[in-house]
Write a protein that holds these residues in place. Structure first.
Motif, mmCIF file in Angstrom:
data_model
loop_
_atom_site.group_PDB
_atom_site.id
_atom_site.type_symbol
_atom_site.label_atom_id
_atom_site.label_comp_id
_atom_site.label_asym_id
_atom_site.label_seq_id
_atom_site.Cartn_x
_atom_site.Cartn_y
_atom_site.Cartn_z
ATOM 1 N N TRP A 54 57.105 80.467 78.022
ATOM 2 C CA TRP A 54 58.056 81.552 78.218
ATOM 3 C C TRP A 54 58.212 82.024 79.665
ATOM 4 N N SER A 86 59.025 85.773 81.053
ATOM 5 C CA SER A 86 59.356 86.594 79.880
ATOM 6 C C SER A 86 58.167 86.763 78.935
ATOM 7 N N ALA A 87 57.085 86.037 79.189
ATOM 8 C CA ALA A 87 55.968 85.986 78.242
ATOM 9 C C ALA A 87 55.394 87.361 77.929
ATOM 10 N N TYR A 106 57.616 89.474 75.628
ATOM 11 C CA TYR A 106 57.607 88.977 74.253
ATOM 12 C C TYR A 106 56.329 89.408 73.524
#
Length: 742
Positions: free
Chosen positions: A171, A174-175, A178
């Motif tokens: 990701w 964005s990890a 999330y």
């Protein structure tokens, strides 16, 4: 000597000795109180000059001395100019080398990192940095800081750096967002955090017990757990029943979540006999693709109605052999239709039939490729036929590791160049692997599937061979005549007695099949160890490592593989000051040990002479040929494929002096020892017993209770698996279910 009391230490990274980019494991030299200290652990992408706070324990290695084994790592960026220069000069930021790093620190001093982050335009003051280079450095620095922040975040969650590395690969920046909104996202393929650990994190974040995110993850967890047991689906009512107790929520609420997840195509519903079955996307897509592809091949590879009896007669004269009626039928079907299953037990002439099929195809100018699911199975069929055979993975060529599924170089866009594909040991092929193979086969390629349908199904999910045979969509020829030469083997004759529900002859003492009665676990274990260590090596010259294999129906219990492995290792490969070893959760792994990979790992790289490859698979057996205690790295030789395992990878490894019958599929051993006494009744059934017996090439010894042998022969409960492939095959075939139709 080890100190088990955890301690906290602080220091700066002086040098990075070793780093594994895939799992974050590193060996560093830490400047600790003015002295160098070796630190090992999953530290992520630490760089020279960084300030670390570490929690762990001191260990002492006889060769490398005092070390600190870190379990937790908290990182701070270097604050002083000298440490900042070392940090940047290490190459951590793409575009900054030693020369540029020195110029930056000379210009900005202790504020260098703040300038890069907050005032990047000032980098243009440095000689040699253009606007383009400034932009690239800024972007690279942001990525490094993003990755670094993610690893720190994972550390604060109490998670290993390996999960942070996987999350970043999946990701990127964005990890963190999330995970903050849905910790259960880490349970998905690619990250593979345990559901229980995600539960802890979600609880700390106040996620309610009936939250949709939790329930969706729990449902997928239960489906994945059942996939580990071989099921590609579960009946909806059974799934809800399992999840309701596990997640402590109502059946109605679970039904709502399942409905929503199917709408979002995270789950699929397949109706079978008016009963809904729930499937994970990967298994739904795989079974549906197989069914549709075989339906297309059925139409294209129609029977050309040519009778090849004369060709077979000529082959008989050339080879000085007389084929049995069923063998002739199989050869004729292969040549006229090019689309079939060839099945049968040991000694029924499958190899002889297959040799004729291959030879006659080649005489027609067809290019034939032969493959099998495992290296041992491929080597065996190659030795028996004299033709080159490859593993399916090697034939397709592993391209890269994908979090969701296998990725191969050969696929629908880049098919294999062949006219005929022959798959041996088809009973071992799971749905995911068969889907990948069919995608790589040209649409008009002939398909010959060879296997023993009475054996256990694949280790991976699915029951492909049995589903195909029972659907009657593919022409199937079953060889059932035991040839005279094979009748001389008690192993073979007893195997056929077992599969037909008849008690094997345990009375012979001058054959290749022996029974020793032992009615208590201690004497059973002592005999098993004695046979491996001394009696069989002395009587037959067999190697306890290379030639003898102990099989057990179960992992647990006094006659299970875990306990047997401990005893066998102690006797066959005892500890010695000359043998390095590494302690892990279940076993101590020692130089010279026989070990087995317990799950597919597509990321492991290996070298075999001048060949490089990727992937070690569930059931592969190897020998430990080197242990590096400083780096906690084990080097293993898997039949010539040499690869390295770090400490974090040892969860996928077990001792293999004794293995389960399930894990032995596709392999043959000169001598097999099968202890049968007590245990879980549900594991003691006929086709497991049959599979165990047929693993022995030259010698089989059963030790234990005659009553247990009889119980297994009488118990015809097959390994029942929930799959949808058979139903899909019938659906795609329409009304054309004639057993003999092509």
């Amino acid at each position: 000597m080890e100190n088990s009391k955890p301690e906290t230490i602080k220091g700066s990274v002086d040098s990075v000795v070793y780093r594994n980019e895939e799992n974050g494991f590193a060996v560093i030299t830490l400047d600790f109180l003015g002295d160098p200290l070796t630190v090992v652990g999953e530290l992520g992408n630490v760089e020279e000059g960084e300030e670390l706070t570490l929690e762990g324990t001191y260990t002492y290695h006889p060769k490398f001395g005092r070390q600190f084994k870190a379990e937790y790592c908290e990182r701070e960026l270097p604050a002083e100019a000298a440490d900042i220069q070392r940090y940047l000069a290490s190459g951590v930021v793409k575009g900054i080398g030693p020369v540029i790093a020195k110029k930056m620190v000379a210009a900005f001093g202790d504020s260098t990192l703040e300038v890069i982050e907050n005032e990047p335009e000032r980098l243009l003051e440095i000689e040699g940095i253009t606007k383009s280079k400034c932009r690239k450095i800024t972007e690279a620095y942001k990525e490094v800081m993003g990755f670094r922040s993610l690893l720190i975040y994972f550390s604060k969650l109490g998670l290993s750096a390996v999960y942070g590395v996987r999350a970043w690969e999946k990701w990127k920046s964005s990890a963190m967002g999330y995970i903050e909104s849905n910790p259960y996202i880490m349970c998905r393929p690619g990250i593979e955090l345990s559901f229980m650990k995600a539960e802890e994190i979600a609880s700390d974040k106040g996620i309610a017990g009936d939250d949709e995110k939790r329930l969706a993850a729990g449902i997928i967890y239960v489906l994945n757990e059942n996939a580990e047991a071989g099921h590609t689906c579960l009946p909806e009512d059974r799934l809800i029943s399992k999840c309701s107790g596990f997640l402590n929520v109502s059946a109605e609420r679970l039904a709502e979540v399942i409905s929503k997840e199917t709408e979002n195509e995270n789950l699929y519903v397949y109706m079978k006999k008016n009963r809904p079955f729930i499937m994970l996307r990967a298994f739904h897509d795989a079974e549906l693709y197989i069914a549709r592809r075989l339906a297309i091949m059925k139409k294209l590879l129609f029977d050309n109605t040519v009778n090849f009896d004369e060709v077979i007669n000529i082959a008989e004269e050339q080879n000085k052999i007389i084929y049995a009626q069923r063998q002739r039928e199989a050869i004729n079907t292969a040549l006229s239709c090019g689309y079939m299953v060839l099945t049968g037990g040991p000694g029924t002439g499958k190899t002889t039939t297959l040799n004729a099929i291959i030879s006659l195809f080649e005489q027609q100018g067809e290019k034939v490729m032969i493959c099998a699911p495992t290296g041992r199975a491929a080597k065996r069929i190659s030795d028996l036929t004299g033709y080159e055979a490859k593993t399916i993975h090697r034939l397709l060529v592993m391209k890269s590791s994908n979090p969701e599924k296998m990725v191969f170089e050969h696929n629908e866009s880049n098919p294999l160049e062949c006219d005929v594909i022959i798959i041996d040991e088809m009973s071992m092929v799971d749905v995911m692997l068969f889907e990948a193979l069919l995608k790589a086969v040209p649409i008009t390629c002939k398909l010959i599937m060879v296997g023993d349908s009475d054996q256990l199904p694949s280790v991976g999910a699915g029951n492909v061979l049995r589903d195909i045979i029972e659907s009657k969509v593919v022409p199937t020829v079953r060889l059932n005549e035991i040839f005279r030469q094979a009748q001389e083997s008690t192993i073979i004759t007893n195997a056929h007695r077992i599969v037909n529900g008849v008690m094997p002859d345990l009375s012979k003492k001058d054959s290749d099949f022996f029974f020793f009665q032992r009615l208590d676990f201690e004497s059973l274990t002592e005999l098993t160890v004695e046979l491996c260590k001394t009696r069989l090596p002395n009587a037959y010259g067999y190697s306890p490592i290379d030639d003898i294999q102990v099989l057990s129906p179960t992992r647990k219990g006094p006659a299970g593989t875990v306990e047997l492995n401990r005893r066998l290792q102690q006797e066959i490969n005892p500890p010695s000051k000359d043998k390095s070893e590494i302690k892990h959760k279940l076993y101590t792994f020692r130089f010279g040990d026989k070990v087995m990979q317990t799950k597919n790992n597509y990321d492991i790289t290996w070298k075999k002479e001048d060949e490089d490859g990727q992937g070690i698979f569930n059931g592969d057996i190897g020998i430990i040929i080197k242990i590096n205690k400083l780096l906690d790295i084990i080097t293993i030789d898997f039949d010539g494929r040499v690869c390295s395992y770090t400490q974090s990878m040892l969860d996928e490894l077990e001792l293999a002096y004794a293995i389960t019958v399930h894990k032995s599929q596709g392999s043959e051993f000169d001598a097999v020892i099968l202890p049968l006494l007590g245990g879980f009744d549900k594991l003691y059934f006929r086709n497991l017993f049959y599979t165990a017996v047929t693993r022995a090439k030259k010698l089989l010894i059963i030790a234990g209770s005659k009553n247990k042998v009889k119980q297994m022969v009488d118990n015809d409960r097959r390994t029942n698996r929930y799959t949808c492939l058979k139903a899909m095959l019938l659906e795609e075939a329409g009304e054309s279910n004639d057993e003999n139709a092509c």
